[in-house]
Scaffold this motif. Sequence first.
Motif: not given
Length: 101
Positions: A43-46, A52-53, A57-58
Amino acid sequence: MTAPLPSVVTAVALLVGLATLAATGSWRRALRVLLDLLTAAGLLRLTGDQGWTQLAGAAAIVAVRTALWRVVVATTPPGGTGRSAVRRGRARCGADDHALP
């Protein structure tokens, strides 16, 4: 600023998972901690690149975490971990036990 944060959380998740396993001896508890922290890292990657990718992934991380935990729970033997007082030979005392003086 937030670019290395998911990688750090992922590394910490592995270390905390191993530490939980070493401290408690319960692989289920360690797996639960690891999966929760890996979900947080996903979620931190968001927060960095929002697309959309990254969202897919999340969502995949959350789906894998949920599916894996359901498999672990489904394979748990009836009665929990098998460490109850009844299984260790100690009698269980309750409100409905009228045999006690």
